[in-house]
Design a protein around this motif. Structure first.
Motif, PDB file in Angstrom:
ATOM      1  N   VAL A   1      45.627  15.239  30.382  1.00 29.62           N
ATOM      2  CA  VAL A   1      46.741  15.868  29.672  1.00 29.62           C
ATOM      3  C   VAL A   1      48.056  15.302  30.209  1.00 29.62           C
ATOM      4  CG1 VAL A   1      47.896  18.035  29.134  1.00 29.62           C
ATOM      5  CG2 VAL A   1      45.401  17.956  29.308  1.00 29.62           C
ATOM      6  N   ALA A   2      48.830  14.677  29.334  1.00 29.87           N
ATOM      7  CA  ALA A   2      50.056  14.016  29.781  1.00 29.87           C
ATOM      8  C   ALA A   2      51.150  15.031  30.121  1.00 29.87           C
ATOM      9  CB  ALA A   2      50.542  13.058  28.703  1.00 29.87           C
ATOM     10  N   ARG A   3      51.318  16.043  29.307  1.00 26.77           N
ATOM     11  CA  ARG A   3      52.378  17.026  29.525  1.00 26.77           C
ATOM     12  C   ARG A   3      51.834  18.425  29.260  1.00 26.77           C
ATOM     13  NH1 ARG A   3      54.256  13.344  31.719  1.00 26.77           N
ATOM     14  NH2 ARG A   3      56.146  12.166  31.231  1.00 26.77           N
ATOM     15  N   LEU A   4      52.295  19.385  30.048  1.00 29.55           N
ATOM     16  CA  LEU A   4      51.902  20.781  29.869  1.00 29.55           C
ATOM     17  C   LEU A   4      53.149  21.651  29.818  1.00 29.55           C
ATOM     18  CD1 LEU A   4      48.923  21.229  32.385  1.00 29.55           C
ATOM     19  CD2 LEU A   4      48.783  21.174  29.890  1.00 29.55           C
ATOM     20  N   PRO A   5      53.107  22.754  29.080  1.00 31.91           N
ATOM     21  CA  PRO A   5      54.242  23.680  29.091  1.00 31.91           C
ATOM     22  C   PRO A   5      54.292  24.424  30.419  1.00 31.91           C
ATOM     23  CG  PRO A   5      52.440  24.592  27.806  1.00 31.91           C
ATOM     24  CD  PRO A   5      52.023  23.195  28.172  1.00 31.91           C
ATOM     25  N   TYR A   6      55.473  24.892  30.792  1.00 35.61           N
ATOM     26  CA  TYR A   6      55.581  25.755  31.965  1.00 35.61           C
ATOM     27  C   TYR A   6      54.892  27.083  31.655  1.00 35.61           C
ATOM     28  CZ  TYR A   6      59.254  22.564  33.652  1.00 35.61           C
ATOM     29  OH  TYR A   6      59.954  21.473  34.083  1.00 35.61           O
ATOM     30  N   ASP A   7      54.142  27.621  32.626  1.00 34.55           N
ATOM     31  CA  ASP A   7      53.558  28.936  32.394  1.00 34.55           C
ATOM     32  C   ASP A   7      54.599  30.015  32.747  1.00 34.55           C
ATOM     33  OD1 ASP A   7      53.515  29.387  35.213  1.00 34.55           O
ATOM     34  OD2 ASP A   7      51.542  28.463  35.370  1.00 34.55           O
ATOM     35  N   GLU A   8      54.262  31.264  32.517  1.00 33.00           N
ATOM     36  CA  GLU A   8      55.221  32.355  32.705  1.00 33.00           C
ATOM     37  C   GLU A   8      55.698  32.456  34.147  1.00 33.00           C
ATOM     38  OE1 GLU A   8      54.016  36.094  31.136  1.00 33.00           O
ATOM     39  OE2 GLU A   8      53.620  35.311  29.119  1.00 33.00           O
ATOM     40  N   ASN A   9      54.800  32.280  35.103  1.00 39.29           N
ATOM     41  CA  ASN A   9      55.204  32.352  36.510  1.00 39.29           C
ATOM     42  C   ASN A   9      56.206  31.263  36.863  1.00 39.29           C
ATOM     43  OD1 ASN A   9      53.655  34.607  37.146  1.00 39.29           O
ATOM     44  ND2 ASN A   9      51.839  33.374  37.637  1.00 39.29           N
ATOM     45  N   GLU A  10      55.974  30.053  36.333  1.00 41.49           N
ATOM     46  CA  GLU A  10      56.889  28.933  36.605  1.00 41.49           C
ATOM     47  C   GLU A  10      58.241  29.180  35.943  1.00 41.49           C
ATOM     48  OE1 GLU A  10      53.519  25.417  37.057  1.00 41.49           O
ATOM     49  OE2 GLU A  10      54.194  26.074  35.076  1.00 41.49           O
ATOM     50  N   LEU A  11      58.235  29.745  34.746  1.00 46.34           N
ATOM     51  CA  LEU A  11      59.497  30.070  34.085  1.00 46.34           C
ATOM     52  C   LEU A  11      60.274  31.118  34.887  1.00 46.34           C
ATOM     53  CD1 LEU A  11      58.401  30.170  30.322  1.00 46.34           C
ATOM     54  CD2 LEU A  11      59.778  28.410  31.452  1.00 46.34           C
TER      55      LEU A  11
END
Length: 526
Positions: free
Chosen positions: A307-317
């Motif tokens: 997977v080249a790119r992933l969205p930030y998860d809620e904890n990271e946000l």
């Protein structure tokens, strides 16, 4: 801080005091390639800044791209040796004698015959003088151009190929006038058979095809630069030859050479082979070759893809938006002031690319009866878009307005950029330096170490929010500037209507609680 009085504008950076206080980039287009630039004598573009240092910085990438376009235009020019001169001469003689035969078969009056003789004598003298001087009479220039166009040739005036071609056609014209003169005296002069229509010039190289593609598509400077880089990589491996001579084996050779460099398969397919196929497909569509033999060449990837790119998860946000930038008003120097505060929020709620946000100017923020939106386009100096579909209007989420975006926007009305501390890097990107800072800051200060999590992760997260809110693909594509089929077909030359865009944005729910965030002018971190 005042300007350095000893700093002078670079070459091609000038002021137009009769227009504005800002600097302009102005460069004369060489005569031999003006046809490729629509006949323009010079290229001029406002740099939208009165600061000489910033003007020099903005001018550098423009100059580089323009030089590349001039070089590509020269390579795209037809060589005199490439022209089917003999076939064109025969076609010219046939055309004029056939027209003359048709006129005579319908009958000439005495007065008509006499007038034709007088006209022939005058024209013979003009053509003989033209051949002696190596100069085509003005009355024939347009006729020659129309004749060439009928044979699929566009040979710009002022080029060596055009000069050679006009001289040979002038010789054929003199021969034709001689035959018509003999007919005037009653001699039998048969019209030669119509020669096979010349195929034109079919030996354009890949750089020449890129120049023609650019002339049609008008790619943004950054995208055009990217294309040049990948075409040069292909030529370095497979050689510089006419596009019709590239074979499937060339494509395989290119693919294998790239694999040896340990490039990711998706990069090879989408970037390197992607650009070559775009250009060869265009060349085939425009009759510069019969078929693109490289179209099937791809790197086959394994079933389990990285997977080249992933969205930030809620904890990271939560980590990002509870950092000192948002809770303490402290911005590291690399964050460039308010850019560190607003760019992540804009990325979260618009899904725009980082460079699209970084290049925004205060005038790109529009207050409308429906609300506030940003205008992403490439109509101003220093701005660009990834694709034609990327030009768009993106409404701002109510949460951005609550946090104080309009107050911030009004505070920078006098600036050339919405985030004035951002500076262009050596590649011409306004976001380049900031992007590197963002990556370091997330890893070293926030503990977000997954290399698949970058600023572009906000874009992936926005797409997820749209799906969760049940927003249709068409509206979703219009918001993100994606080259979706429906949007591209229906709104090719206009912008997607604003009401459904505002309605869609209003349906989005923030993925985390941001109620504690309110904008105020940040201070530098110690």
């Amino acid at each position: 801080m005042g300007q350095d009085k000893t700093l002078k504008p670079d070459s091609h950076v000038v002021k137009r005091p009769e227009r504005s206080k800002n600097y302009y980039f102005r460069m004369e287009i060489p005569k031999d390639v003006r046809a490729a630039f629509g006949g323009k004598r010079e290229f001029e573009k406002s740099l939208k800044t009165a600061d000489v240092r910033e003007a020099n910085r903005l001018a550098a990438p423009i100059r580089t791209v323009l030089y590349q376009q001039i070089d590509a235009a020269r390579k795209a020019q037809i060589s005199p040796d490439d022209l089917p001169l003999e076939s064109l001469q025969k076609a010219w003689v046939h055309q004029l004698l056939a027209d003359d035969e048709q006129s005579r078969s319908m009958g000439l009056s005495e007065c008509g015959h006499e007038a034709l003789s007088v006209g022939l004598d005058i024209e013979k003298a003009e053509v003989s003088k033209g051949l002696a001087l190596g100069r085509t009479p003005d009355y024939l220039k347009k006729t020659f151009t129309e004749f060439l166009a009928s044979h699929g040739l566009n040979v710009p005036e002022g080029t060596p190929a055009r000069a050679r071609l006009e001289y040979r056609l002038l010789q054929a014209h003199q021969e034709t006038l001689h035959h018509i003169g003999r007919r005037q005296q009653g001699s039998l002069v048969p019209t030669p058979e119509q020669p096979k229509k010349p195929e034109g010039v079919a030996n354009h190289g890949l750089m020449a095809i890129l120049a023609k593609y650019q002339n049609e598509r008008r790619l943004a400077d950054k995208i055009y630069n990217d294309a040049v880089r990948h075409v040069k990589a292909f030529i370095a491996i497979c050689g510089d030859k006419p596009v019709r001579k590239y074979t499937k084996q060339d494509g395989i050779k290119f693919k294998e050479a790239l694999l040896e460099r340990d490039l990711h398969p998706s990069t090879i397919n989408s970037k390197y082979l992607g650009w070559i196929n775009v250009l060869l497909n265009w060349a085939a569509q425009n009759d510069y070759l019969d078929v693109n033999l490289l179209s099937a060449i791809k790197v086959k990837e394994g079933k389990v893809q990285k997977v080249a790119r992933l969205p930030y998860d809620e904890n990271e946000l939560r980590v990002i938006f509870s950092s000192p930038i948002y809770k303490g008003g402290k911005v590291p120097t690399g964050g460039k002031g308010s850019a560190a505060f607003w760019l992540p929020l804009l990325g979260l709620f618009t899904g725009a690319r980082l460079e699209e946000l970084a290049q925004l100017q205060p005038s790109d923020v529009i207050e409308d009866p429906l609300g506030v939106y940003i205008f992403i386009a490439d109509y101003k100096a220093g701005s660009g878009v990834k694709t034609n579909e990327s030009r768009r209007r993106v409404p701002l989420h109510p949460e951005l307005l609550r946090i104080g975006f309009q107050a911030y926007w009004r505070s920078v009305q006098h600036e050339s950029l919405l985030f004035p501390l951002l500076k262009v890097d050596s590649k011409g990107d306004i976001s380049g330096h900031w992007s590197k800072w963002w990556g370091r800051w997330c890893r070293q200060s926030l503990g977000i170490t997954d290399t698949r999590k970058v600023f572009h992760s906000f874009r992936h997260g926005f797409k997820h929010l749209c799906r969760e809110a049940g927003i249709t693909e068409e509206v979703h594509d219009a918001l993100t500037g994606h080259a979706g089929g429906t949007v591209s077909r229906n709104y090719k030359d206009t912008f997607y209507p604003l009401p459904p865009l505002f309605e869609a944005i209003a349906r989005l729910t923030a993925p985390i609680d941001l109620t504690g965030i309110k904008w105020k002018e940040p201070s530098d971190a110690a």
